[in-house]
Design a protein around this motif. Structure first.
Motif, PDB file in Angstrom:
ATOM      1  N   ASN A   5      20.291  -5.081 -12.800  1.00  0.00           N
ATOM      2  CA  ASN A   5      20.692  -3.884 -13.548  1.00  0.00           C
ATOM      3  C   ASN A   5      19.747  -2.702 -13.345  1.00  0.00           C
ATOM      4  N   ARG A   6      19.099  -2.687 -12.201  1.00  0.00           N
ATOM      5  CA  ARG A   6      18.219  -1.560 -11.889  1.00  0.00           C
ATOM      6  C   ARG A   6      18.461  -1.078 -10.469  1.00  0.00           C
ATOM      7  N   GLY A   7      18.024   0.125 -10.192  1.00  0.00           N
ATOM      8  CA  GLY A   7      18.158   0.678  -8.850  1.00  0.00           C
ATOM      9  C   GLY A   7      17.193   0.031  -7.876  1.00  0.00           C
ATOM     10  N   LEU A   8      17.393   0.299  -6.612  1.00  0.00           N
ATOM     11  CA  LEU A   8      16.500  -0.245  -5.588  1.00  0.00           C
ATOM     12  C   LEU A   8      15.135   0.425  -5.647  1.00  0.00           C
ATOM     13  N   GLN A   9      14.112  -0.367  -5.367  1.00  0.00           N
ATOM     14  CA  GLN A   9      12.744   0.150  -5.333  1.00  0.00           C
ATOM     15  C   GLN A   9      12.130  -0.128  -3.974  1.00  0.00           C
ATOM     16  N   PHE A  10      11.437   0.850  -3.447  1.00  0.00           N
ATOM     17  CA  PHE A  10      10.741   0.713  -2.177  1.00  0.00           C
ATOM     18  C   PHE A  10       9.607  -0.292  -2.300  1.00  0.00           C
ATOM     19  N   LEU A  11       9.504  -1.197  -1.324  1.00  0.00           N
ATOM     20  CA  LEU A  11       8.406  -2.168  -1.287  1.00  0.00           C
ATOM     21  C   LEU A  11       7.383  -1.820  -0.216  1.00  0.00           C
ATOM     22  N   LEU A  12       7.870  -1.640   1.009  1.00  0.00           N
ATOM     23  CA  LEU A  12       6.957  -1.341   2.110  1.00  0.00           C
ATOM     24  C   LEU A  12       7.754  -0.859   3.315  1.00  0.00           C
ATOM     25  N   LYS A  13       7.006  -0.323   4.286  1.00  0.00           N
ATOM     26  CA  LYS A  13       7.656   0.169   5.498  1.00  0.00           C
ATOM     27  C   LYS A  13       6.727  -0.023   6.702  1.00  0.00           C
ATOM     28  N   TYR A  14       7.338  -0.171   7.863  1.00  0.00           N
ATOM     29  CA  TYR A  14       6.611  -0.141   9.122  1.00  0.00           C
ATOM     30  C   TYR A  14       7.057   1.095   9.888  1.00  0.00           C
ATOM     31  N   ILE A  15       6.063   1.923  10.218  1.00  0.00           N
ATOM     32  CA  ILE A  15       6.346   3.103  11.022  1.00  0.00           C
ATOM     33  C   ILE A  15       5.666   2.959  12.385  1.00  0.00           C
ATOM     34  N   THR A  16       4.374   2.704  12.351  1.00  0.00           N
ATOM     35  CA  THR A  16       3.605   2.521  13.569  1.00  0.00           C
ATOM     36  C   THR A  16       2.289   1.865  13.209  1.00  0.00           C
ATOM     37  N   GLY A  17       1.539   1.422  14.228  1.00  0.00           N
ATOM     38  CA  GLY A  17       0.212   0.892  13.948  1.00  0.00           C
ATOM     39  C   GLY A  17       0.208  -0.603  13.737  1.00  0.00           C
ATOM     40  N   ASP A  18      -0.598  -1.063  12.793  1.00  0.00           N
ATOM     41  CA  ASP A  18      -0.792  -2.485  12.535  1.00  0.00           C
ATOM     42  C   ASP A  18       0.541  -3.158  12.244  1.00  0.00           C
ATOM     43  N   ASN A  19       0.753  -4.285  12.903  1.00  0.00           N
ATOM     44  CA  ASN A  19       2.030  -4.980  12.727  1.00  0.00           C
ATOM     45  C   ASN A  19       2.172  -5.611  11.351  1.00  0.00           C
ATOM     46  N   LEU A  20       1.072  -5.841  10.665  1.00  0.00           N
ATOM     47  CA  LEU A  20       1.114  -6.420   9.327  1.00  0.00           C
ATOM     48  C   LEU A  20       1.029  -5.283   8.324  1.00  0.00           C
ATOM     49  N   VAL A  21       2.076  -5.159   7.540  1.00  0.00           N
ATOM     50  CA  VAL A  21       2.169  -4.067   6.572  1.00  0.00           C
ATOM     51  C   VAL A  21       2.049  -4.639   5.165  1.00  0.00           C
ATOM     52  N   LYS A  22       1.203  -4.048   4.374  1.00  0.00           N
ATOM     53  CA  LYS A  22       1.066  -4.477   2.979  1.00  0.00           C
ATOM     54  C   LYS A  22       1.773  -3.494   2.067  1.00  0.00           C
ATOM     55  N   GLY A  23       2.434  -4.047   1.037  1.00  0.00           N
ATOM     56  CA  GLY A  23       3.212  -3.200   0.151  1.00  0.00           C
ATOM     57  C   GLY A  23       2.937  -3.482  -1.307  1.00  0.00           C
ATOM     58  N   SER A  24       3.920  -3.143  -2.116  1.00  0.00           N
ATOM     59  CA  SER A  24       3.785  -3.261  -3.569  1.00  0.00           C
ATOM     60  C   SER A  24       3.887  -4.722  -4.001  1.00  0.00           C
ATOM     61  N   TYR A  25       3.307  -5.001  -5.177  1.00  0.00           N
ATOM     62  CA  TYR A  25       3.433  -6.297  -5.862  1.00  0.00           C
ATOM     63  C   TYR A  25       2.928  -7.464  -5.034  1.00  0.00           C
ATOM     64  N   GLY A  26       2.021  -7.226  -4.098  1.00  0.00           N
ATOM     65  CA  GLY A  26       1.442  -8.292  -3.296  1.00  0.00           C
ATOM     66  C   GLY A  26       2.279  -8.730  -2.114  1.00  0.00           C
ATOM     67  N   PHE A  27       3.359  -8.019  -1.833  1.00  0.00           N
ATOM     68  CA  PHE A  27       4.199  -8.349  -0.689  1.00  0.00           C
ATOM     69  C   PHE A  27       3.621  -7.773   0.602  1.00  0.00           C
ATOM     70  N   GLU A  28       3.945  -8.433   1.696  1.00  0.00           N
ATOM     71  CA  GLU A  28       3.599  -7.948   3.015  1.00  0.00           C
ATOM     72  C   GLU A  28       4.707  -8.320   3.988  1.00  0.00           C
ATOM     73  N   ALA A  29       4.723  -7.646   5.127  1.00  0.00           N
ATOM     74  CA  ALA A  29       5.727  -7.957   6.133  1.00  0.00           C
ATOM     75  C   ALA A  29       5.096  -7.781   7.505  1.00  0.00           C
ATOM     76  N   GLU A  30       5.557  -8.588   8.440  1.00  0.00           N
ATOM     77  CA  GLU A  30       5.010  -8.543   9.788  1.00  0.00           C
ATOM     78  C   GLU A  30       6.074  -8.106  10.776  1.00  0.00           C
ATOM     79  N   PHE A  31       5.773  -7.034  11.482  1.00  0.00           N
ATOM     80  CA  PHE A  31       6.647  -6.535  12.525  1.00  0.00           C
ATOM     81  C   PHE A  31       6.398  -7.342  13.797  1.00  0.00           C
ATOM     82  N   ASN A  32       7.439  -7.968  14.325  1.00  0.00           N
ATOM     83  CA  ASN A  32       7.330  -8.734  15.562  1.00  0.00           C
ATOM     84  C   ASN A  32       8.330  -8.164  16.554  1.00  0.00           C
ATOM     85  N   LYS A  33       7.825  -7.377  17.486  1.00  0.00           N
ATOM     86  CA  LYS A  33       8.709  -6.666  18.401  1.00  0.00           C
ATOM     87  C   LYS A  33       9.450  -7.622  19.331  1.00  0.00           C
TER      88      LYS A  33
END
Lengths: 114, 115
Positions: B41-69
């Motif tokens: 019952n809530r709108g979407l909230q941004f967590l994290l993004k990958y634009i460039t640079g380090d493949n491991l991106v850290k975001g909100s609430y302790g989340f992270e994501a890894e860009f694997n090309k």
């Protein structure tokens, strides 16, 4: 900082009736988006504004949907006449410049067409 | 054509265990990649993004994501899940080249963290 404000929160109408949704974006955000989200689906872009110009309305069903963003701030999305298949959550989002796509979303308007 | 796939409709994990929510993408050029979360019952909230640079991106609430090309993936991870992480997670992608600035969204993955 106030977030994106949408109203109403819920709307129930009969088919063939008109309906309008209102959105107030975050102050200073030039880019405004209207999305439609069906249950179990991702958001579907309806229209994107850069200031008061609609720069992408390719997914807007123009026979019944219209939108405006006068003065480049608030926006309204209208459906006339509504159809049963229009039942969905209509989300408004804004971003500073549309470049990095960090979007701030409102809580949405849940539309039920009976 | 650009596309995003979230292969799992639902992910269930026990509280305290690591979690992974999968995302793969297809774009013609280099991507911008995003994760958003939608609580009930809530709108979407941004967590994290990958634009460039380090493949491991850290975001909100302790989340992270890894860009694997090479695998065209951008999986969302968290070392220790909380019950409050239970929500709907969306991956989104945009081709950074050209004039097409439209975000392509996945269908979402429902995460349930069990106490």
């Amino acid at each position: 900082e106030a977030g994106v404000v949408q109203s109403p929160r819920y709307k129930i109408i009969e088919k063939k009736q008109p309906v309008a949704f209102w959105c107030n974006p975050i102050s200073g955000h030039n880019t405004l988006y209207w999305y439609r989200q069906n249950l179990g689906q991702g958001p579907e872009l309806l229209i994107r504004y850069e200031n008061e110009e609609a720069v992408d309305d390719s997914q807007l069903p123009k026979d019944r949907f219209s939108a405006e963003r006068l003065k480049g701030v608030d926006s309204t999305l209208k459906i006339q006449p509504a159809e049963l298949g229009d039942s969905a959550v209509y989300l408004c989002a804004s971003s500073r410049d549309g470049q990095n796509e960090k979007l701030f979303f409102g809580s949405g308007t849940q539309l039920s067409v009976l | 054509a650009q596309s995003v796939a979230q292969p799992e409709d639902q992910v269930n994990v026990a509280e305290g265990n690591p979690l992974t929510v999968k995302c793969t993408y297809s774009v013609s050029g280099n991507p911008y990649l995003f994760w958003y979360v939608q609580y009930p019952n809530r709108g979407l909230q941004f967590l994290l993004k990958y634009i460039t640079g380090d493949n491991l991106v850290k975001g909100s609430y302790g989340f992270e994501a890894e860009f694997n090309k090479s695998q065209t993936s951008f999986h969302l991870k968290k070392p220790s899940a909380l019950v409050s992480d239970s929500a709907l997670y969306f991956c989104a992608v945009r081709d950074r080249g050209g004039n097409n600035r439209k975000l392509i969204w996945g269908l979402g993955t429902s995460l349930a963290v069990n106490p």
